[in-house]
Design an enzyme around this catalytic site. Sequence first.
Site, PDB file in Angstrom:
ATOM      1  N   SER A 299       0.844  -1.192   0.000  1.00 50.80           N
ATOM      2  CA  SER A 299       0.000   0.000   0.000  1.00 50.80           C
ATOM      3  C   SER A 299       0.876   1.236   0.000  1.00 50.80           C
ATOM      4  CB  SER A 299      -0.914   0.013   1.240  1.00 50.80           C
ATOM      5  OG  SER A 299      -0.133   0.200   2.414  1.00 50.80           O
ATOM      6  N   LYS A 300       0.244   2.401   0.007  1.00 48.33           N
ATOM      7  CA  LYS A 300       0.965   3.667  -0.063  1.00 48.33           C
ATOM      8  C   LYS A 300       2.012   3.807   1.049  1.00 48.33           C
ATOM      9  CE  LYS A 300       0.216   6.596  -3.418  1.00 48.33           C
ATOM     10  NZ  LYS A 300       1.377   7.071  -4.211  1.00 48.33           N
TER      11      LYS A 300
END
Length: 470
Positions: free
Chosen positions: A241-242
């Site tokens: 994820s980010k």
Amino acid sequence: MSRPVVTRFAPSPTGFLHIGGARTALFNWLYARGRGGKFLLRIEDTDIARSTPEATAAILKGLAWLGLDHDGEVVSQAARADRHAEVAQELLAQGAAYKCFSTQEEIEAFREAARAEGRSTLFQSPWRDADPATHPDAPFAIRLKTPQEGATVIEDAVQGNVTIRNDQLDDMVLLRSDGTPVYMLAVVVDDHDMGVTHVIRGDDHLNNAARQMGIYTAMGWDVPVWAHIPLIHGPDGKKLSKRHGALGVEEYQALGYPAAGMRNYLARLGWSHGDDEFFTDAQAKDWFDLKGIGKSPARFDFKKLENLSGQHIARADDAALQRELQDYLAAAGLPDLTEAQADGLARAMYCLKERARTFPELLEKAHFILVERPIVPEEKAAKHLDTVSRGILGSLTPQLQNASWTRDELEAVTSRFAEEQGTKFGKLAGPMRAALAGRAATPSVFDMMLVLGREETIARLDDAATGGDA
């Protein structure tokens, strides 16, 4: 005779090309290219509300940067809606599907009652075996008749045989009551019509395969080879994820990773060929197979990516590397090189690329070419330019003036000069680096002199020698 291999990459244009999608595209590309087959591209744009032309452009740009060329025209799934509906009607006509008049309210009421009674919430339509004479004059969906007994076995080239009980599968909607086809139908029809022989995709689609096989079977179509690959996790073992860093392929280009290094790393992310880490595109195409894909999620590791990227930069053709460097500058929003800088970079590439892991590192090593006189040294380098050092540079310059500009001659002149000064060349290197590049860490002093040429080298040494106290 076996059919030619046809693979496809089918992203949804709702955002950038995710790194996981890029790896899926790469696996499909490698498998097809290594077998003389076709690699097709389909944009699954049936979600009209979320699909955008900008996202489609970003996907195409990401694939182009990675060098994953596709065969034929890009297929738009939304443009094929009539064909999808045609297949739904065909399944209805042959009795493999049925009209369902249940409303959303009735379906939700069924599920609420099922939850309250502790039984399965899998919707069982009362219209499955209804007499057509009882059909109302009302909107209806078309549902696939899923077998209610037995099991569906997905023969998966990565996961092995996966068995799903048919009573765990609902009668999937094929055509909504407004006449629009659902994604699950569209995927099957498109894959069949495009001649796809191998469906290589993320294992989050594994359960979809069981439902999609019902359409293949009912239509009498060949089922493709399934290969569901594990997702990519971050270094902490959690879904990427980010928070783990860059996610979109274009971000990696803007960070300065070469496309060849990215291809190499993504290929190794979940697939292996013995202990090989570094390999060329030709080797990857030759070696890649489905048996080498692991069942466990791969973990993204920036250090390994940097290591492989550095190896690809070191081995790259100089002209090709310079072209990709120009593309990096554009992707990162940095100024383009001037003609003089580009010429200097071309001359220097041989001494820049050996230890650079990314393009920013390569440009840092190339600072001596990119900087213009008068050079203001960084603090660490400036410490080498005290009064004594400037005096030594002032004495060295006339001797270089008359030297023939070859590496052997430059090394001989500076070595003799150091001996005359009662010191070693190592003591000269710091002041020369500061004078020529304004940096304490640079390529070899002699490489810089050869790249800069006699006139520029002596001008920089003169500047440092007469520049006042550091």
